[in-house]
Motif scaffolding. Sequence first.
Motif, PDB file in Angstrom:
ATOM      1  N   ILE A 133     -10.694  53.236  76.413  1.00  0.00           N
ATOM      2  CA  ILE A 133     -11.096  52.814  77.842  1.00  0.00           C
ATOM      3  C   ILE A 133     -10.376  53.279  78.913  1.00  0.00           C
ATOM      4  CG2 ILE A 133     -10.914  50.605  79.138  1.00  0.00           C
ATOM      5  CD1 ILE A 133     -11.128  48.945  76.439  1.00  0.00           C
ATOM      6  N   HIS A 134     -10.901  53.386  80.026  1.00  0.00           N
ATOM      7  CA  HIS A 134     -10.237  54.330  81.085  1.00  0.00           C
ATOM      8  C   HIS A 134      -9.109  53.496  81.460  1.00  0.00           C
ATOM      9  CE1 HIS A 134     -10.103  56.305  84.906  1.00  0.00           C
ATOM     10  NE2 HIS A 134     -10.488  57.380  84.121  1.00  0.00           N
ATOM     11  N   LYS A 135      -8.256  54.072  82.325  1.00  0.00           N
ATOM     12  CA  LYS A 135      -6.986  53.324  82.999  1.00  0.00           C
ATOM     13  C   LYS A 135      -7.451  52.235  83.846  1.00  0.00           C
ATOM     14  CE  LYS A 135      -3.336  56.818  82.439  1.00  0.00           C
ATOM     15  NZ  LYS A 135      -2.557  57.726  83.155  1.00  0.00           N
ATOM     16  N   LYS A 136      -8.572  52.781  84.641  1.00  0.00           N
ATOM     17  CA  LYS A 136      -8.886  51.665  86.225  1.00  0.00           C
ATOM     18  C   LYS A 136      -9.522  50.344  85.253  1.00  0.00           C
ATOM     19  CE  LYS A 136     -10.077  54.926  89.105  1.00  0.00           C
ATOM     20  NZ  LYS A 136     -11.255  55.678  89.951  1.00  0.00           N
ATOM     21  N   ASN A 137     -10.174  50.459  84.015  1.00  0.00           N
ATOM     22  CA  ASN A 137     -10.842  49.423  83.498  1.00  0.00           C
ATOM     23  C   ASN A 137      -9.987  48.678  82.474  1.00  0.00           C
ATOM     24  OD1 ASN A 137     -13.035  50.118  84.784  1.00  0.00           O
ATOM     25  ND2 ASN A 137     -13.843  51.243  83.258  1.00  0.00           N
TER      26      ASN A 137
END
Length: 672
Positions: A571-575
């Motif tokens: 999962i991406h850092k933003k999400n």
Amino acid sequence: MGRPRNMRKKGEAGEAARFISRTRAIRKLQLGLQAFNRVCIVKGIFPIEPKNRIKAQKGDSKYRPLYLKKDIRFLMHDPLITTIRHEEALRKKLAKARHLRDVYKEQLIKRNKPVYRLDQNVLERYPTFIDAVKDLADPLTMIFLFCNIQVRPPIYEHHVSRCQRLKTEFLTYVIEARCLTKAFISTKGYYYEVEIMGHRIVWTAPHNCVTEVPPNADMKIMRHFLEFYIAMLGFVNFRLLAKVDLRYPLKPKVMPRLKGPAKQDLDNLKNLMASLNYPLEKTTEDSGESKDDTEATNRLMEGTSEKTLKVYADRIQSEARRGLFSGLKFFINPECNRESLTLVIRSCGGEVSWPRTTFPCSTYKEDDQCVTHQIVDRPNFDKKYLTRFYVQPQWVYDSLNTVTLQPCQSYLPDVALPPHICPFLKNFEGWYVPPEEEDFRKLLDASPEEKETLLKEMARQKQQKLTMLKAANEEKSDDESGSDLDSDEDKYDEDENEKSDDDEKKEGKDNSDVDAKDDEDMEVNDDQEDEENEKEEMKDVVVRGRERFNNKKVEESKEERREIRMRTLMIHKKNKKLYHKMKTKENKRLRRSSMLKDRREAIELHKMGKISDDQLEAPPKTKIKKTFSERRAKLYRDRVRSAVKFAKSPANKNRYKGETKKPAIADTRDDK
């Protein structure tokens, strides 16, 4: 060197240029705080949260309510601001006239008070009628709340009277259109759901008592909302009543013949409409189109297949709900909520009446033989008729929600009521669904023919449960009575037990040899069965020269956990923050559902008499986090347990098959 042409000063572009603080907006519009709130509420302008608050506030980290600059520019030319300024100027003049005791000037200023209308503002916020229908939940909740509120400035009598009028108009439309779908009673009040033009609207109505205003509530802001909602709901009611061919404003079909002072009293005419049971004047004559439509749909659905019935399931259910109480006559006792019950019964096609002393417009008396159901909310009452059912008010709401007439035996006045299930069902994954809610879901999904069999089965299960409870209570009472007799019989039992022990010792010696042989045979058979079961569940795997047994279920769970871990890492850092929020909510829901499940099991065991009151009311045990030493000790115990299990396993027994085991150290004592 000068500044480049393309560069701008700080605060002229980006987030800082889009937003404006409330204090700056008030200065720009030249209004006070109350007048600014009033304009924003009427125009539908509210504070907005920026993406980056520090940039929007030009480096300031302190929280301030921010508005869009384009919205404030839009307000600058609104005619409502001029009327507000005019009102403030007249207020100052009125205060001066009162100070000088100039009565003539005071009356003149009151006469010249500006009157503003909110028609244009309603049209701006709701350009189409469907937009207004979608946003009906909040206006209905507020108007139903202010119908029973105490009159105190800034809320005056004309606010309350207008709310009562709008409420009766909307309820008459619901009764005439028969669009009520759900109703639920809670501690907060009554929850209703209505379907209008394909949109479902849910609102709350308080209980039938005067609502006390809390001291921390800002009633001035509430009044601004109320004034806008009154104007909006007036237009909506006009359009809705026109669809049902009712005259607006509401007018009785036949004017009653009132004599004396009652003829001039307007409250009598208001009560006729507020009763929701009086025939009203229509723009066109009644036609039997609705009855013909229902008959036509019933004929079409007689020979249709199951697939078409599934497609039109909602339509069939709504038609069944409209005629649920058709042909039934109800009589409401004075202790029940007359308004709520008349709304539910009449919107489902039933007829209602009540005693004349409680409220006007009662259609028939209590001793009428045509009454099929009498709604009672007290265990003891004087008159009883054998030709009718006596039920509690919950029967009406449960029948509406399940779209079936519930059995009256479980809703009698002296009987403990079944749980009142909320019709606004939740379909979350892992959510605890009690058995009563499962039955409720089955009734909703079932066809009219299947509902009868389901109700019979539910009644049979309930009867079995009651018999089990009776048997458990009888056993408990027998145990309590038997404990008193045991103390007297103990003396006689001791002598008899001594004689029987001597006889058993003699017989035990003879039977011991026979039992030993039987036990050996039983153990051999049990070992064979265990070996067969273990072979199916376990799978031997050789790893680095030693045998290890892996359970399939454990391995599958490990693989699932590994996959979930890999997904979370990708999962991406933003999400990630959003994912963790969703996960914590899901875990919280699962904990809540498990707690409710355990609580329900404890209640059922308490009814059976297997758990005491203290055990039922004891708080649930919370898991204490283990220390490192405790976890290490547990890991060691698990390893020892697995080693012992492996040593006793059939694979280890067959490991040295055909080989003679030699001792590790040779014993030479016998040679000497």
